[in-house]
Design an enzyme around this catalytic site. Structure first.
Site, mmCIF file in Angstrom:
data_model
loop_
_atom_site.group_PDB
_atom_site.id
_atom_site.type_symbol
_atom_site.label_atom_id
_atom_site.label_comp_id
_atom_site.label_asym_id
_atom_site.label_seq_id
_atom_site.Cartn_x
_atom_site.Cartn_y
_atom_site.Cartn_z
ATOM 1 C CG ASN A 43 -1.579 1.328 1.839
ATOM 2 O OD1 ASN A 43 -1.561 1.984 0.756
ATOM 3 N ND2 ASN A 43 -2.516 1.698 2.583
ATOM 4 C CD1 TRP A 44 3.267 0.879 -2.810
ATOM 5 C CD2 TRP A 44 3.204 2.243 -4.901
ATOM 6 N NE1 TRP A 44 4.167 0.083 -3.970
ATOM 7 C CE2 TRP A 44 4.240 0.730 -4.818
ATOM 8 C CE3 TRP A 44 3.500 3.347 -5.896
ATOM 9 C CZ2 TRP A 44 4.780 0.593 -6.009
ATOM 10 C CZ3 TRP A 44 4.421 2.524 -7.398
ATOM 11 C CH2 TRP A 44 4.813 1.644 -7.118
ATOM 12 C CG HIS A 62 -6.149 2.003 5.131
ATOM 13 N ND1 HIS A 62 -5.510 3.545 5.748
ATOM 14 C CD2 HIS A 62 -5.265 0.753 5.372
ATOM 15 C CE1 HIS A 62 -4.083 2.732 6.192
ATOM 16 N NE2 HIS A 62 -3.765 1.885 5.808
ATOM 17 C CD GLU A 104 -2.635 5.668 6.747
ATOM 18 O OE1 GLU A 104 -3.098 5.406 5.178
ATOM 19 O OE2 GLU A 104 -2.001 5.437 7.899
ATOM 20 N N GLY A 114 2.347 2.486 10.405
ATOM 21 C CA GLY A 114 3.132 3.476 10.180
ATOM 22 C C GLY A 114 3.566 4.056 11.632
ATOM 23 C CB SER A 127 5.063 -1.569 12.038
ATOM 24 O OG SER A 127 5.020 0.263 12.306
ATOM 25 N N GLY A 159 2.339 -0.602 4.247
ATOM 26 C CA GLY A 159 3.033 0.615 3.856
ATOM 27 C C GLY A 159 4.079 0.858 3.239
ATOM 28 N N GLY A 160 5.157 1.680 4.431
ATOM 29 C CA GLY A 160 6.245 1.756 4.773
ATOM 30 C C GLY A 160 7.545 0.971 4.003
HETATM 31 P P1 PGA Z 1 2.589 0.515 7.715
HETATM 32 O O1 PGA Z 1 0.921 0.735 6.472
HETATM 33 O O2 PGA Z 1 3.060 -0.661 6.958
HETATM 34 O O3 PGA Z 1 3.841 1.998 7.034
HETATM 35 O O4 PGA Z 1 2.748 0.634 9.009
HETATM 36 C C1 PGA Z 1 0.639 -0.444 6.764
HETATM 37 C C2 PGA Z 1 -0.736 0.291 6.207
HETATM 38 O O5 PGA Z 1 -1.681 1.438 6.945
HETATM 39 O O6 PGA Z 1 -1.192 -0.594 5.106
#
Ligand code: PGA
Length: 252
Positions: A10-11, A98, A100, A174, A214, A235-236
């Site tokens: 997930n960019w 998500h 976010e 994150g 994470s 994500g990251g």
């Molecule tokens: P992260 O994000 O790996 O940076 O914690 C995961 C996500 O929100 O899909």
């Protein structure tokens, strides 16, 4: 039950044309170099990068998905993207609900459910995200919150072929603070038990439940090995080819 793991990047809102295209090409090259790796690999770039990314991964076996879609097929919805367009571009998945989007845009379970239904109608696989906040966990509400989000967000007709669940504890996204294997397995098992109630044992047994929050090369092996964890939503660590691939390699 053997479920094929899904390693999904997930960019988020990262990348410009040149580096996004290079990242996609890098993942495609890794995938081509390891065709026997026993997992599905997916990348979800920002919407304006989809066409370039789809071209960059063509023929590699890497799937591409959107990060959101509208609940309607088309119409007067400025700034939104229809699931039909995602499909037409060459996407096979879309991330929905998500945390976010739930946080930044106030998306509710009902909206996520409507989007997932429309995504299914367009032939996309919906990755439905759920997860508790730290306050909810501290309050002992983790299982109840996840069950309730699952129940509210899954549309009629959801099955193992058209839906993936992503458990993403909000406090782990994150933050560098990953769920322990015990915490992850406990929630994944509870989600699967709830899926049995919602869609029946056969589909619940086949449906993939990803862990997100994470996930890194250092912790992925332990998480992916858990009985009810069927891959990751990353994500990251999905923004660097080497890190993303170091996670995917755990499925070999
Ligand atoms: P992260 O994000 O790996 O940076 O914690 C995961 C996500 O929100 O899909």
């Amino acid at each position: 039950m053997s479920r094929v793991p899904l390693i999904a990047g997930n960019w988020k809102m990262n990348g410009l044309v040149a580096d996004g295209t290079a990242l996609a090409a890098g993942v495609a090259a890794k995938r081509k170099g390891q065709p026997d790796l026993a997992c599905d690999v997916l990348i979800c770039p920002p919407a304006p990068l989809l066409a370039a990314v789809i071209a960059a991964v063509a023929g590699s076996g890497v799937a591409v998905g959107g990060q959101d879609c509208h609940a309607k097929v088309s119409g007067a919805h400025t700034g939104d993207t229809s699931p039909a367009l995602l499909k037409d571009l060459g996407c096979s998945y879309v991330i929905l609900g998500h945390s976010e989007r739930r946080g930044d845009h106030g998306e509710t379970d009902a909206q996520v459910k409507a989007k997932a239904a429309c995504a299914h109608g367009a032939g996309l696989i919906a990755i439905v995200c759920i997860g508790e906040t730290l306050a909810q966990r501290d309050d002992g509400q983790t299982i109840a919150v996840n069950k309730s989000q699952l129940r509210g967000s899954l549309p009629e007709g959801a099955n193992a072929a058209n839906t993936v669940i992503a458990y993403e504890p909000v406090w782990a996204i994150g933050t560098g603070r990953v769920a322990t294997p015990e915490q992850a397995q406990e929630v994944h098992a509870a989600i699967r038990a709830e899926l049995v109630e919602l869609i029946g044992e056969t589909e619940a047994d086949k449906m993939r439940i990803l862990y997100g929050g994470s996930m890194k090369p250092e912790n992925a092996a332990q998480l992916i090995a858990l009985p009810d964890v069927d891959g990751g939503l990353i994500g990251g660590a999905a923004l660097k080819v080497e890190d993303f691939w170091a996670i995917a390699r755990n499925c070999g």
